[in-house]
Design an enzyme around this catalytic site. Sequence first.
Site, PDB file in Angstrom:
ATOM      1  N   ASP A 258      46.973   4.249 -33.257  1.00 58.13           N
ATOM      2  CA  ASP A 258      46.005   3.152 -33.147  1.00 58.13           C
ATOM      3  C   ASP A 258      45.627   2.569 -34.508  1.00 58.13           C
ATOM      4  OD1 ASP A 258      46.019   3.543 -30.389  1.00 58.13           O
ATOM      5  OD2 ASP A 258      44.383   4.993 -30.470  1.00 58.13           O
TER       6      ASP A 258
ATOM      7  N   CYS B 116      36.332  15.040 -33.844  1.00 56.04           N
ATOM      8  CA  CYS B 116      36.660  13.921 -34.714  1.00 56.04           C
ATOM      9  C   CYS B 116      37.216  14.439 -36.034  1.00 56.04           C
ATOM     10  CB  CYS B 116      35.366  13.160 -34.936  1.00 56.04           C
ATOM     11  SG  CYS B 116      35.494  11.833 -36.083  1.00 56.04           S
TER      12      CYS B 116
ATOM     13  N   GLY C 134      47.209   8.392 -36.759  1.00 52.31           N
ATOM     14  CA  GLY C 134      47.526   8.154 -35.354  1.00 52.31           C
ATOM     15  C   GLY C 134      48.082   6.753 -35.163  1.00 52.31           C
TER      16      GLY C 134
ATOM     17  N   CYS D 200      30.122  11.452 -35.680  1.00 58.44           N
ATOM     18  CA  CYS D 200      31.082  11.233 -36.759  1.00 58.44           C
ATOM     19  C   CYS D 200      31.191   9.742 -37.073  1.00 58.44           C
ATOM     20  CB  CYS D 200      32.437  11.804 -36.360  1.00 58.44           C
ATOM     21  SG  CYS D 200      33.698  11.551 -37.608  1.00 58.44           S
TER      22      CYS D 200
ATOM     23  N   GLY E 108      40.824   1.962 -35.678  1.00 60.46           N
ATOM     24  CA  GLY E 108      41.692   1.799 -34.513  1.00 60.46           C
ATOM     25  C   GLY E 108      40.980   2.063 -33.212  1.00 60.46           C
TER      26      GLY E 108
ATOM     27  N   GLY F 169      40.581   2.773 -41.955  1.00 62.29           N
ATOM     28  CA  GLY F 169      40.567   4.228 -41.837  1.00 62.29           C
ATOM     29  C   GLY F 169      41.853   4.664 -41.163  1.00 62.29           C
ATOM     30  N   LEU F 170      42.844   5.032 -41.967  1.00 65.54           N
ATOM     31  CA  LEU F 170      44.137   5.475 -41.402  1.00 65.54           C
ATOM     32  C   LEU F 170      44.017   6.948 -41.046  1.00 65.54           C
ATOM     33  CD1 LEU F 170      47.060   3.972 -43.560  1.00 65.54           C
ATOM     34  CD2 LEU F 170      46.419   3.354 -41.233  1.00 65.54           C
ATOM     35  N   SER F 171      44.080   7.266 -39.764  1.00 75.28           N
ATOM     36  CA  SER F 171      43.877   8.660 -39.343  1.00 75.28           C
ATOM     37  C   SER F 171      45.188   9.412 -39.167  1.00 75.28           C
ATOM     38  CB  SER F 171      43.115   8.675 -38.015  1.00 75.28           C
ATOM     39  OG  SER F 171      43.927   8.092 -37.014  1.00 75.28           O
TER      40      SER F 171
END
Length: 396
Positions: free
Chosen positions: A13, A201, A11, A100, A124, A7-9
């Site tokens: 991390d 979130c 950010g 979430c 992350g 899960g690439l947000s």
Amino acid sequence: MKRVVVGLSGGVDSSVAAYLLKEQGYEVIGLFMKNWHDDSVTISKECPWLDDSNDAMLVAEKLGIPFQTVDLSEEYKKRIVDYMFNEYERGRTPNPDVLCNREIKFDVFMKIALSLGADFVATGHYCRKGTTTTENGEMVYQLLAGKDKNKDQSYFLCQLSQEQLSQTLFPIGELQKSEVRKIAAEQDLITAEKKDSQGLCFIGKVRLPEFLQQKLQPKEGNIVEIDASEEKYQAETPEFSDKKEELEFLSRKYSYSPAEGKVVGKHQGAHYFTKGQRKGLAVGGTPEPLFVIETSVEDNVIYTGQGKDHPGMYRRGLFVTPEETHWVREDLKLEQGEEMRVKARIRYRQPLQDATLHQTAEGLYVVFDEPQASITEGQFVAWHLEEELIGSGVIS
């Protein structure tokens, strides 16, 4: 070669999590979750999802991994936003980040990842996964605190199940935040210096009252101040006829009526306020700042007290209903009449507190050794054995 969907947000991390997995020889796919795109309620300069998805894409490009965006906004609205409105309307204060993770990242998102042929989903989060064996020799998964004590995020994952844990990886759980930033800088990732996102979130920075006002109509009511010398705070602890009576006594909330205090101001809706809140009351002229000690959505009254040591802020116990009690380690679940010594917290970043769990026919009582400030309905209590988070529940 096992396949992992990260899960690439957008950010630092999750960027480093993806890099580490690739280094470990996994086949990595980056997925960005678009959970919200109603620009009328976000402060668009602060954390728009477009910037985040763009950063996530650039990280994927840099790492040479496939990347795509999934739109989960419909599910997010249904499972998180509507739930939040509903909880605030009942006078409870929900925790959208915990929800979430339970409802979106480790359910909807996980199902999408597995449909792409993934063996694992990775995030992350600053926490770790372990394994141990039960008394009957079965292997179970453990949710362990992150090595960086200052960033430990196991609390946000307190509602995960064994099945979800079995298919999850936490690549940065062993690292300190400073090490994560260092790796990102060494790999020249665009997110290396990016500030950590605050706010809901994946929604970005939301002005909560404005967000709530879309559904919950403003309604003027009184702010009432209760004096710390009020008689109810001085009451002696009674003799108890049985354990149940004692648990109920330790977990009870103080109840108030407007006649017990004095009106010191007006507010626009009791459902916009939460226990322990200090900002937004707009009442001045008191020797010590006012804190919210209780809200009544029914009467639309906010009760306040002066100073953070006001006795109305504290109590020793809380109650969780059976349907809102969750065991990450089902093998450790208490039976009726059983007790367990644990460390527990009622909010993220709160140092762990000594407590005892008491399982009754009605539900679970959590009784702390020391009184706790602002125990808030709708928030999560999580309990640990040493560095392992073993269960959680919604404060009733």
